[in-house]
Design an enzyme around this catalytic site. Structure first.
Site, mmCIF file in Angstrom:
data_model
loop_
_atom_site.group_PDB
_atom_site.id
_atom_site.type_symbol
_atom_site.label_atom_id
_atom_site.label_comp_id
_atom_site.label_asym_id
_atom_site.label_seq_id
_atom_site.Cartn_x
_atom_site.Cartn_y
_atom_site.Cartn_z
ATOM 1 N NE ARG A 1 -2.646 1.024 3.517
ATOM 2 C CZ ARG A 1 -3.416 0.844 4.586
ATOM 3 N NH1 ARG A 1 -4.687 0.497 4.433
ATOM 4 N NH2 ARG A 1 -2.948 0.987 5.797
ATOM 5 N NE ARG B 1 8.513 20.419 -13.264
ATOM 6 C CZ ARG B 1 8.150 21.189 -14.278
ATOM 7 N NH1 ARG B 1 8.253 20.743 -15.504
ATOM 8 N NH2 ARG B 1 7.684 22.404 -14.076
ATOM 9 C CE LYS C 1 -2.279 4.982 6.400
ATOM 10 N NZ LYS C 1 -3.459 4.996 7.251
ATOM 11 C CD GLU D 1 -12.387 6.034 5.508
ATOM 12 O OE1 GLU D 1 -11.810 4.973 5.778
ATOM 13 O OE2 GLU D 1 -11.977 6.816 4.644
HETATM 14 N N1 PXG Z 1 -9.644 4.719 7.228
HETATM 15 C C1 PXG Z 1 -8.757 5.724 7.235
HETATM 16 C C2 PXG Z 1 -9.133 7.052 6.697
HETATM 17 C C3 PXG Z 1 -7.485 5.505 7.758
HETATM 18 O O1 PXG Z 1 -6.592 6.486 7.744
HETATM 19 C C4 PXG Z 1 -8.112 3.243 8.264
HETATM 20 C C5 PXG Z 1 -9.348 3.507 7.707
HETATM 21 C C6 PXG Z 1 -7.805 1.854 8.753
HETATM 22 O O2 PXG Z 1 -6.891 1.219 7.879
HETATM 23 P P1 PXG Z 1 -5.920 0.047 8.363
HETATM 24 O O3 PXG Z 1 -5.218 -0.356 7.118
HETATM 25 O O4 PXG Z 1 -5.009 0.653 9.381
HETATM 26 O O5 PXG Z 1 -6.767 -1.015 8.913
HETATM 27 C C7 PXG Z 1 -7.157 4.244 8.303
HETATM 28 C C8 PXG Z 1 -5.843 3.988 8.929
HETATM 29 C C9 PXG Z 1 -3.489 5.046 13.374
HETATM 30 C C10 PXG Z 1 -3.662 5.738 12.150
HETATM 31 O O6 PXG Z 1 -2.657 5.496 14.166
HETATM 32 C C11 PXG Z 1 -4.250 5.061 11.121
HETATM 33 C C12 PXG Z 1 -4.427 5.725 9.971
HETATM 34 C C13 PXG Z 1 -4.034 7.045 9.865
HETATM 35 C C14 PXG Z 1 -3.467 7.685 10.903
HETATM 36 C C15 PXG Z 1 -3.255 7.042 12.067
HETATM 37 O O7 PXG Z 1 -4.164 4.038 13.535
HETATM 38 N N2 PXG Z 1 -4.983 5.102 8.898
#
Ligand code: PXG
Length: 300
Positions: free
Chosen positions: A52, A105, A151, A184
């Site tokens: 990812r 760039r 991300k 979400e």
């Molecule tokens: N939705 C969003 C918008 C996210 O940023 C998830 C779902 C869950 O994805 P995963 O792959 O982790 O199951 C995320 C996860 C943290 C953290 O500390 C997680 C995210 C971003 C910032 C902090 O758990 N992303």
């Protein structure tokens, strides 16, 4: 042992890990990251997280100066040098040092940082009693404006929602699409249990297809329950028997109150508790071992 950070090929004590203020990650949020957990000396879903990370980089046309295999090795080595068996890993790749204009760039080389630390998103007690949530007035950024799959270092959309939760005195914020469908949470995916089925928003609504979400969907199927990706509204959340959220940081967290409505009995429900248990067992069993000895342990 002090915490060690990987920064552009070097391992340094965390206090010495510094990035230039001219890095476009700092100036514009131009960069990407991952959040990965280590359980009992094993990195959970390392391949998926690294994949990812590289997909996010590809989306932003950001060249990571390491191969995915080198990235995995750098991640494992950073954790090893920290001497932790349970940890949270944050690889960050930013566009690198440029000038004060947006143009990527001008940034010759991406900066690569791997931070290892511990994390607890919500206090233990919140998992026992269940989390409280609101739905945020801040809508999710439309997927045609910025892909929710990437991300990126710009998390202001989720942070705005999270501030609404803070102001309301609750644990989390549920975010809706611009059309008002449940999408979400600020950094977690959401699940409902309704009439013996388990629902989670369909990816085309503009969610991040979380790695914990994929894992939990598998566990729900293992339990023999119908697992559906659907389009639904806050009405369905309020009237669900159970609600829980999933994320690397939050793991599986029961939600017992949303917008001042009790969900189900107001306590973590039986399906949620079974999923939490299966998830805990899975994270004990699976993952890439950090230490040699655990390679042996893992195979015996
Ligand atoms: N939705 C969003 C918008 C996210 O940023 C998830 C779902 C869950 O994805 P995963 O792959 O982790 O199951 C995320 C996860 C943290 C953290 O500390 C997680 C995210 C971003 C910032 C902090 O758990 N992303």
């Amino acid at each position: 042992m002090g915490l060690v950070t990987y920064i552009n090929g070097q391992f340094v004590p965390k206090e010495e890990a510094k990035i230039s203020v001219f890095d476009h990650g700092y100036l514009y949020g131009d960069g990407i990251f991952e959040g990965i957990r280590v359980y009992h000396g094993r990195v959970f879903r390392l391949d998926e997280h690294v994949k990812r990370l590289y997909d996010s980089a590809h989306y932003l046309m950001l060249e990571i100066p390491l191969s995915p295999e080198q990235m995995k090795q750098a991640i494992l080595e950073t954790v090893r040098r920290c001497g932790l068996r349970d940890a949270y890993i944050r690889p960050v790749v930013s566009r690198g040092v440029g000038d004060l204009g947006l143009d990527p760039r001008k940034c010759k080389t991406a900066s690569v940082v791997i931070i290892v630390d511990t994390i607890q998103l919500h206090p233990e007690e919140a998992y026992l009693r269940g989390l409280r949530a609101i739905h945020a007035t801040t809508r999710k950024v439309r997927p045609d404006a910025l892909s929710p799959q990437a991300k990126t270092l710009n998390y202001l959309n989720g942070i705005m929602a999270r501030m609404e939760a803070n102001l309301a005195g609750v644990d989390e914020a549920i975010m809706l699409t611009s059309d008002g469908y449940v999408c979400e949470c600020s950094a977690e995916n959401i699940f409902l249990v309704r009439g013996g089925e388990v629902w989670t928003p369909a990816p085309y609504l503009g969610i991040l297809k979380g790695i914990t979400r994929e894992t939990v969907m598998g566990l729900v199927r293992e339990l023999g329950l119908p697992m559906l990706e659907k389009v639904f509204t806050m009405y369905d959340v309020y009237t669900a028997e159970e609600c829980f959220l999933t994320g690397t940081g939050a793991e599986v967290g029961p939600v017992v109150e949303v917008d001042s409505r009790r969900i189900g009995t107001g306590a973590p429900g039986p399906t949620t508790l079974r999923v939490m248990k299966l998830f805990r067992e899975l994270t004990r069993r699976e993952g890439t071992p950090i230490y040699e000895t655990e390679v042996v342990e893992g195979r015996t």
